[in-house]
Design an enzyme around this catalytic site. Structure first.
Site, PDB file in Angstrom:
ATOM      1  CB  CYS A  33       0.412 -15.431 -16.155  1.00  9.51           C
ATOM      2  SG  CYS A  33       0.835 -17.095 -15.620  1.00  9.51           S
TER       3      CYS A  33
ATOM      4  CB  CYS B  11      -0.922  -0.004   1.218  1.00  9.30           C
ATOM      5  SG  CYS B  11      -2.239  -1.223   1.133  1.00  9.30           S
TER       6      CYS B  11
END
Length: 372
Positions: A340, A201
């Site tokens: 991926c 974050c």
């Protein structure tokens, strides 16, 4: 899928609690019995951060009888933008102390069990002892894996959510649901090694108000499980886009074949019940991918935006895995090579495309295998 109530009702509520929870007890389907089930429930919450904060507030207000809070961090100024259980005066204090204060002010009859520890494979059994269900509000995939393994080993339902930037995911994992339904756990959504290196974050940010939205969703799932009302998000993943104000569901079912061994300290999970082996999508090497491109195939990259920001194969179409699983019809090509980071997510996407008749193959080992 509906489930029976997880918890037997408490014998009675105090007069004060009857008044405090009056608006719950008139809800059709929940009623007095459901409120007494909440009073008898013991919910474990791992993490008193952006998601754990609103969950604790919501469950205390709902009248959950016992809440175990597990977190070893102290409050920082940067937490206050989204971790709504803390206050300026709490900076420097243990986060679990904020939970004690807030719950006492909201629901004095709720008991808070404080565990100022970081949950790991060695202490998970002790920290989660006595819980009827667990809510994961942690912020690292390593801890999420340990929490999921601990719940799977004990047959506990795990209410799970993840949030980053403006986006979130919410679901319910349960290795041993009632009624003979096959179990679903974290490895069915993110097989080991498929998540890659996730940014924190602090690096990419998180919308504070969205934490309250998602925390409310997690608390609602817990209430539904405890009381037996509604249909929990078992077998369904809700993908939330805060910027567009949209939500969509992605079906989630057990992975094919044997489960991967759980982290150290936990037993290996059992094979997924009721799932038959199907032919895996063929794999190609990098030269095979280029040859397929020259023959008209498109390359679909199912990594997340934070991963593709570091570079992609020329000509790739970027569709994150959850988006592709939600709407596989958006890939209109007849022939596709899916890529991926390590190949695991690509196989899930290829399976979804092949079920629609698309000739889908997978880059073997993922982009990490061919980085050189």
């Amino acid at each position: 899928m509906a489930f029976p109530p997880l918890v037997d009702p408490a014998p009675r509520l105090s007069d004060t609690e009857l008044r405090r929870t009056a608006r719950h007890r008139v809800l059709a389907g929940l009623g007095d019995s459901g409120q007494r089930r909440l009073a008898a429930a013991h919910v474990g919450i791992v993490g008193v951060g952006g998601l754990g904060s609103p969950v604790i507030l919501a469950l205390a207000a709902a009248g959950v009888g016992t809440i175990t809070v597990i977190d070893d961090d102290d409050v920082e100024h940067a937490n206050l933008q989204r971790q709504v259980i803390h206050r300026i005066d709490d900076v420097g204090s243990p986060k679990v102390e904020s939970a004690v204060r807030a719950v006492a002010a909201l629901s004095p009859e709720t008991r808070v069990v404080v565990r100022r520890e970081r949950l790991d494979a060695g202490n998970a059994a002790r920290l989660l002892d006595g819980c009827h269900l667990v809510i994961d509000g942690t912020d690292t995939f390593e801890t999420r894996t340990v929490v999921a393994a601990a719940c799977a080993d004990r047959g506990l339902p795990l209410v799970w959510g993840v949030i980053q930037e403006f986006h979130a995911q919410v679901t319910v994992f349960w290795s041993a649901p009632p009624g003979g339904a096959p179990g679903i756990d974290l490895a069915d959504l993110y097989p080991p090694g498929s998540a890659g290196e996730l940014p924190t974050c602090a690096e990419v940010g998180v919308l504070g108000s969205l934490c309250m939205t998602v925390g409310g969703m997690l608390a609602t799932e817990a209430i539904k499980l405890v009381t037996g009302i509604g249909e929990p998000l078992f077998g369904r993943l809700v993908v939330v886009d805060g910027l567009s104000g949209s939500q969509r569901e992605v079906p989630l079912r057990p992975a094919r074949g044997p489960r991967v061994t759980a982290p150290a300290g936990h037993g290996a999970a059992s094979p997924a019940a009721g799932t038959a082996a199907e032919p895996a999508a063929p794999e190609v090497d990098l030269e095979g991918l280029r040859s397929a491109q020259r023959a008209g195939a498109i390359v679909v990259d199912v990594r997340e935006p934070h991963e593709t920001a570091d570079g992609t194969l020329p000509g790739s179409v970027l569709v994150p895995l959850a988006d592709l699983l939600a709407r596989p019809e958006q890939i209109e090509a007849e022939r596709v090579v899916v890529v991926c980071a390590r190949g695991i997510r690509a196989h899930r996407a290829a399976d979804a495309l092949r079920s629609r008749g698309v000739d889908a193959t997978v880059l073997a080992g993922g982009l990490a295998e061919w980085a050189g």
